[in-house]
Design a protein around this motif. Structure first.
Motif, PDB file in Angstrom:
ATOM      1  N   LEU A  66       0.874  -1.167   0.000  1.00 20.80           N
ATOM      2  CA  LEU A  66       0.000   0.000   0.000  1.00 20.80           C
ATOM      3  C   LEU A  66       0.911   1.216   0.000  1.00 20.80           C
ATOM      4  CD1 LEU A  66      -2.986   0.776   0.084  1.00 20.80           C
ATOM      5  CD2 LEU A  66      -2.805   0.924   2.574  1.00 20.80           C
ATOM      6  N   VAL A  67       0.731   2.120  -0.958  1.00 26.05           N
ATOM      7  CA  VAL A  67       1.668   3.220  -1.173  1.00 26.05           C
ATOM      8  C   VAL A  67       1.019   4.536  -0.752  1.00 26.05           C
ATOM      9  CG1 VAL A  67       3.158   4.393  -2.830  1.00 26.05           C
ATOM     10  CG2 VAL A  67       2.665   1.954  -3.103  1.00 26.05           C
ATOM     11  N   TYR A  78      -1.951  -9.031   5.221  1.00 27.31           N
ATOM     12  CA  TYR A  78      -3.325  -8.521   5.290  1.00 27.31           C
ATOM     13  C   TYR A  78      -4.069  -8.793   3.986  1.00 27.31           C
ATOM     14  CZ  TYR A  78      -7.035  -5.060   4.780  1.00 27.31           C
ATOM     15  OH  TYR A  78      -8.218  -4.450   4.517  1.00 27.31           O
ATOM     16  N   SER A  79      -3.385  -8.587   2.856  1.00 27.40           N
ATOM     17  CA  SER A  79      -4.024  -8.798   1.553  1.00 27.40           C
ATOM     18  C   SER A  79      -4.404 -10.263   1.365  1.00 27.40           C
ATOM     19  CB  SER A  79      -3.088  -8.334   0.434  1.00 27.40           C
ATOM     20  OG  SER A  79      -3.675  -8.529  -0.832  1.00 27.40           O
ATOM     21  N   ASN A  80      -3.500 -11.165   1.757  1.00 22.27           N
ATOM     22  CA  ASN A  80      -3.814 -12.591   1.638  1.00 22.27           C
ATOM     23  C   ASN A  80      -5.005 -12.955   2.518  1.00 22.27           C
ATOM     24  OD1 ASN A  80      -1.713 -12.974  -0.150  1.00 22.27           O
ATOM     25  ND2 ASN A  80      -0.258 -13.602   1.429  1.00 22.27           N
ATOM     26  N   LEU A  81      -5.058 -12.363   3.703  1.00 23.90           N
ATOM     27  CA  LEU A  81      -6.168 -12.629   4.605  1.00 23.90           C
ATOM     28  C   LEU A  81      -7.481 -12.090   4.037  1.00 23.90           C
ATOM     29  CD1 LEU A  81      -6.967 -13.791   7.362  1.00 23.90           C
ATOM     30  CD2 LEU A  81      -6.558 -11.513   8.343  1.00 23.90           C
ATOM     31  N   ALA A  82      -7.435 -10.867   3.465  1.00 22.42           N
ATOM     32  CA  ALA A  82      -8.638 -10.284   2.867  1.00 22.42           C
ATOM     33  C   ALA A  82      -9.104 -11.108   1.670  1.00 22.42           C
ATOM     34  CB  ALA A  82      -8.362  -8.844   2.450  1.00 22.42           C
ATOM     35  N   ARG A  83      -8.142 -11.548   0.865  1.00 21.76           N
ATOM     36  CA  ARG A  83      -8.505 -12.355  -0.301  1.00 21.76           C
ATOM     37  C   ARG A  83      -9.133 -13.678   0.132  1.00 21.76           C
ATOM     38  NH1 ARG A  83      -4.113 -12.563  -4.919  1.00 21.76           N
ATOM     39  NH2 ARG A  83      -4.594 -10.352  -4.664  1.00 21.76           N
ATOM     40  N   GLU A  84      -8.566 -14.274   1.172  1.00 27.20           N
ATOM     41  CA  GLU A  84      -9.126 -15.511   1.686  1.00 27.20           C
ATOM     42  C   GLU A  84     -10.545 -15.278   2.221  1.00 27.20           C
ATOM     43  OE1 GLU A  84      -9.139 -19.599   2.676  1.00 27.20           O
ATOM     44  OE2 GLU A  84      -7.869 -18.377   1.369  1.00 27.20           O
TER      45      GLU A  84
END
Length: 662
Positions: free
Chosen positions: A149-150, A177-183
């Motif tokens: 996240l930029v 966090y992104s992997n968790l959100a995608r899951e």
């Protein structure tokens, strides 16, 4: 700080200059002039390098001072040694000015990124959001197998008269966090209702063993189809299933375009009638209850569009798959009787009945309006029919009604209707189910009780929360459906002759004189109207054309081109009458080998499309991608703010996609 910046800004190119000098000295053994030239080139490059480095140092020092003017040296040192990857660059040229060690490690660069474009190091990063004044990148940026996240900001700099911008960006690793959100999103539940929509037809007159074998075959096909999703398939009624699975498997079903629809169609029931399946899917809901409501709305939408298709509903829109099969006529009249009783109760409990059709009403829309007015007159309830300003295809028939004493003051404008409306008013909408297509959308929003009588396939937008919705896509016309209601509420002698002829004209228009989309109930309705006094010979005069109209129609046909030798597309660059365009589309179907036709013409800034089909090509599915609607054999569309050439290309692309999906 300056010493630290000097160290950070040093590109580490001195060893390369040393090598160049050594090569020049070696060249002196072979050619002194050549060695002198090489040394001169090396000196020039070194001076340029020193000059650009000095300028870069000045820019970065000035920029760092502007960012931390009131900070102490410890704070500045903390910024320079930030634990977050940082990079400073020019957003207009994408040129990297400075980056810290963390950023170099993140991108895998061994040297500093000077004289390099940031996009070369991170191709997925675009600085447009910085130029728009935002401080956070709107999406994730992927670097290798990590996601970031930029955040960033812009600072204006001045070097004499030259002005430029420098951008500082901070990169936060959010891979976990992104992997968790995608899951989370992939494991959300999806509810699907599967319905054998012609269950009664396929089991009718079938022996018990044949019926059991047929249902067993369908169950086996369903089991094989749902198995890859590892979901839960439950049969909770004789013709209805509930399928629960995770959202991660939904995309696979979309990509294979719900092949179960074709598989189930291979099962033949009694009289070789193929079984058809409708699927309603709900996703992206806040609760399981809402998820099931989405699935229920989807299956209702699928059935209202003729069945044999899959529809996905989320919190924003509908998504359609299949729906190419021709609608099958329902033999039972139970629904018509129930609807007629409910319609009679609603009319009797109303202070005033308002009736309207779609914009630019045709004979079918007005015929249905006249039928509703006849029912209201039978129950002694005042009825008002909305009259559209300007010329319409039903003007001649409307003129006949205006001459009758029974219809004195019945035709009113939208403004008058709004003044007369009260909480007990009933609004009946005929020949359309889309709110944006009605004659008076304001009146639709005003009236609390609404009845819809329509035969078009339902689109993504439709009149919701209607008190009564008599929607049958198999029917030939709205006039046929209205006649079915009248048969349960009135005797043939209660209808005025002109009312019977208006209803008959609507049926004749949409069936092309009983040659298209006709079923047994179509002729039953026509027989009832004939007993009520409708004269088909007199109605023939309504469909006559003048010489000018015939010439205009054949001028359109002359511009027709063939697509794949089975689709006729006629696009004209001048305005023609809508009736003329529709007649030209009908005429094109008389060409040998043509299964569907499309006529396009402009009217001010809007392009109108009239489409017709003999049955095997579903023109409604094709025009749906252009915002149109209708049914499998007759459809239309209006595309605003465009040109005839653009709409023609979009139409051809939609036709090509339609046949590619077969």
């Amino acid at each position: 700080m300056n010493r630290k910046l000097a160290h950070l800004l040093e590109p580490g190119l001195r060893q390369y200059f040393l090598c160049l000098v050594i090569f020049a000295m070696i060249s002196a053994y072979f050619s002194v002039p050549l060695a002198v030239c090489e040394l001169a080139v090396v000196v020039i490059l070194y001076l340029y390098f020193r000059r650009s480095t000095t300028r870069r140092k000045r820019d970065i020092i000035q920029y760092m001072d502007s960012l931390s003017g009131s900070m102490d040296s410890a704070s500045k040192d903390t910024m320079l040694n930030s634990p977050l990857p940082m990079v400073i660059f020019r957003p207009d040229t994408d040129e990297v000015i400075w980056s810290n060690e963390r950023f170099l490690q993140m991108t895998g660069e061994r040297e500093h990124l000077f004289d390099t474009k940031l996009s070369a190091a991170v191709p997925s990063f675009h600085p447009r959001w910085l130029m728009e004044g935002k401080i956070e990148c709107p999406g994730e940026v992927t670097v290798g197998d990590r996601r970031y996240l930029v955040f960033g900001n812009l600072v204006r700099t001045e070097d004499g008269k030259e002005k430029s911008c420098l951008a500082t960006t901070y990169w936060v690793d959010i891979t976990g966090y992104s992997n968790l959100a995608r899951e989370f999103y992939e494991t959300r539940p999806v509810a699907a209702i599967l319905l054998l929509d012609n269950y009664e037809e396929i089991i009718k007159n079938a022996e018990e063993n044949v019926r059991a074998a047929m249902l067993s075959s369908i169950n086996q096909k369903l089991k094989e189809w749902v198995e890859p999703a590892h979901g839960l398939l439950i049969r909770h009624d004789r013709d209805r299933y509930l399928f629960l699975f995770e959202e991660r498997y939904l995309q696979a079903f979309k990509e294979e375009k719900f092949s179960i629809l074709d598989s189930v169609r291979q099962v033949l029931g009694a009289n070789n009638v193929p079984a058809t399946l409708s699927i309603g899917i709900g996703q992206d809901a806040n609760s399981l209850e809402e998820l099931y409501q989405y699935a229920s709305l989807s299956i209702e939408m699928a059935l209202s569009r003729g069945g044999d298709q899959a529809i996905i509903k989320n919190r924003h829109s509908f998504e359609f798959f299949g729906g190419r099969a021709k609608e099958l006529e329902k033999r039972t009249k139970v629904k018509s009787r129930v609807m007629a009783n409910a319609m009679g109760a609603l009319i009797a409990d109303s202070s005033t009945v308002f009736v309207m059709g779609h914009k630019y009403p045709d004979l079918d829309a007005f015929g249905a309006c006249a039928g509703v007015a006849a029912m209201a007159r039978k129950m002694n309830v005042p009825c008002r029919i909305l009259k559209e300003a300007g010329h319409t295809p039903a003007d001649e028939m409307i003129g006949r009604f205006c001459a009758l004493t029974e219809y004195e003051n019945v035709m009113i404008t939208e403004q008058d209707a709004l003044l007369l409306a009260d909480p007990r008013s009933l609004l009946v909408v005929v020949d359309t189910n889309r709110p944006e297509q009605v004659q008076a959308e304001t009146l639709l929003d005003t009236c609390g009780r609404v009845v819809v009588i329509d035969h078009h396939r339902r689109a993504a937008t439709y009149i919701a929360n209607a008190a009564l919705n008599f929607h049958e896509p198999y029917a030939s016309s709205a006039s046929e459906l209205t006649t079915e209601l009248i048969q349960y509420l009135m005797d043939p002698t209660d209808l005025l002759r002109v009312e019977a002829e208006a209803l008959m004209a609507g049926i004749m228009l949409d069936t092309k004189n009983f040659t298209m989309r006709t079923g047994g109930r179509t002729f039953e309705a026509a027989a009832f109207l004939r007993r009520a006094g409708a004269d088909t010979g007199e109605l023939k005069k309504l469909f006559q054309n003048d010489l000018k109209g015939i010439i205009a129609r054949y001028d359109i046909i002359r511009n027709a081109t063939l697509y794949d030798n089975r689709i006729a597309v006629a696009a004209v660059d001048h305005t023609v009458g809508r009736v003329t365009a529709a007649q030209a589309a009908d005429e094109l179907l008389n060409l040998s080998g043509i299964d569907a036709s499309f006529v396009l013409f402009p009217d001010e800034s809007t392009v109108f499309i009239s489409a017709r089909s003999l049955g095997s090509t579903n023109v409604q599915v094709i025009l749906e991608k252009l915002g149109g609607g209708g049914n499998a054999a007759t459809a239309g569309a209006q595309v605003p703010d465009t040109t005839i050439q653009e709409v023609t290309q979009r139409l051809l692309a939609s036709i090509e996609q339609y046949f590619d999906d077969e």
